[in-house]
Write a protein that holds these residues in place. Sequence first.
Motif, short mmCIF file in Angstrom:
data_model
loop_
_atom_site.label_atom_id
_atom_site.label_comp_id
_atom_site.label_asym_id
_atom_site.label_seq_id
_atom_site.Cartn_x
_atom_site.Cartn_y
_atom_site.Cartn_z
N MET A 1 0.83 -1.19 0.00
CA MET A 1 0.00 0.00 0.00
C MET A 1 0.87 1.25 0.00
SD MET A 1 -1.38 0.03 3.98
CE MET A 1 -1.82 -1.72 3.96
N LYS A 2 0.32 2.36 -0.42
CA LYS A 2 1.07 3.60 -0.49
C LYS A 2 1.29 4.18 0.91
CE LYS A 2 -0.40 5.00 -5.10
NZ LYS A 2 0.98 4.96 -5.65
N ARG A 3 2.31 5.04 1.00
CA ARG A 3 2.61 5.68 2.28
C ARG A 3 1.42 6.47 2.79
NH1 ARG A 3 5.86 5.23 6.72
NH2 ARG A 3 5.89 7.20 7.82
N GLU A 4 0.68 7.10 1.92
CA GLU A 4 -0.48 7.88 2.32
C GLU A 4 -1.52 7.00 3.02
OE1 GLU A 4 1.55 10.15 -0.89
OE2 GLU A 4 1.09 8.05 -0.49
N THR A 5 -1.69 5.76 2.55
CA THR A 5 -2.64 4.83 3.18
C THR A 5 -2.14 4.41 4.55
OG1 THR A 5 -3.27 4.01 0.99
CG2 THR A 5 -3.86 2.65 2.89
N VAL A 6 -0.84 4.10 4.63
CA VAL A 6 -0.25 3.74 5.92
C VAL A 6 -0.43 4.87 6.92
CG1 VAL A 6 1.91 3.18 7.10
CG2 VAL A 6 1.41 2.15 4.88
N ASN A 7 -0.20 6.10 6.49
CA ASN A 7 -0.33 7.24 7.39
C ASN A 7 -1.78 7.44 7.86
OD1 ASN A 7 2.37 7.81 7.35
ND2 ASN A 7 2.23 9.43 5.82
N ALA A 8 -2.74 7.15 6.99
CA ALA A 8 -4.15 7.25 7.39
C ALA A 8 -4.48 6.22 8.47
CB ALA A 8 -5.05 7.05 6.18
N ILE A 9 -3.95 5.01 8.33
CA ILE A 9 -4.15 3.97 9.34
C ILE A 9 -3.50 4.38 10.65
CG2 ILE A 9 -3.60 1.58 9.97
CD1 ILE A 9 -3.77 0.91 6.96
#
Length: 232
Positions: A1-9
């Motif tokens: 997954m993209k970094r943006e998705t990881v950061n949202a989690i």
Amino acid sequence: MKRETVNAIRTVLEEVIPPFLRDSGAMRWLFRRHWGPLVDDIERFRERIPFVTAEEYRSIYERMPRVQDETDNSEACLKRIVDAIEGETVLDVGCGTGYLLDWLKQRRPALKLTGTDFIIEEGTRSRHPEIRFVEGHVERLPFDDNAFDTVICTHVLEHILEFRTALAELRRVAAKRLIIVVPQEREYRFTFNPHLHFFPYPHSFLRYVTPIPEGHVIESVGRDIFYFEDVG
């Protein structure tokens, strides 16, 4: 997954879920359902880090599954990095598979790029024959003083026990500018990663990098901290 998705989690885990629940047995059970016993091993790793051997250190990282696609940097951080580069020679410390260096090469083809990491896989060299790769540790970089105009170090220092030793090395080999990215993150008893240092706010990171030169910039970029300083 993209970094943006990881950061949202991470935003949900660190800012929405209260600490008493985040560190609870119920949350540990949920983490184990996905990660298995690695959750417990990472927790013990952080608790014992002053006593961990080089073999144990290497073992925990070899067992870590890769969560993000290709790079730990968000698109926003990548854009800030390329805009902040000074000069023509660039070193990426903790270069991994060479993603960031290749990204820079495509946008700034005139740059002379070097990557270093404690392990450089042969596939990395063959994929990027125009980029120089040198094996080395951030605590003792195999380069002369002021060897590179810009030194970049992203998502590395949070893993390094001897933080100030590593920082001194980064500053030593940088002639003009040092760029650092670290996750803006809170510590909990168990988490998805074996990080050793945690920076919940930009000023938390600044405490680690004193003395701070006047020519510096620091900002939150999503759930990451983007920092650069002029060293020349």
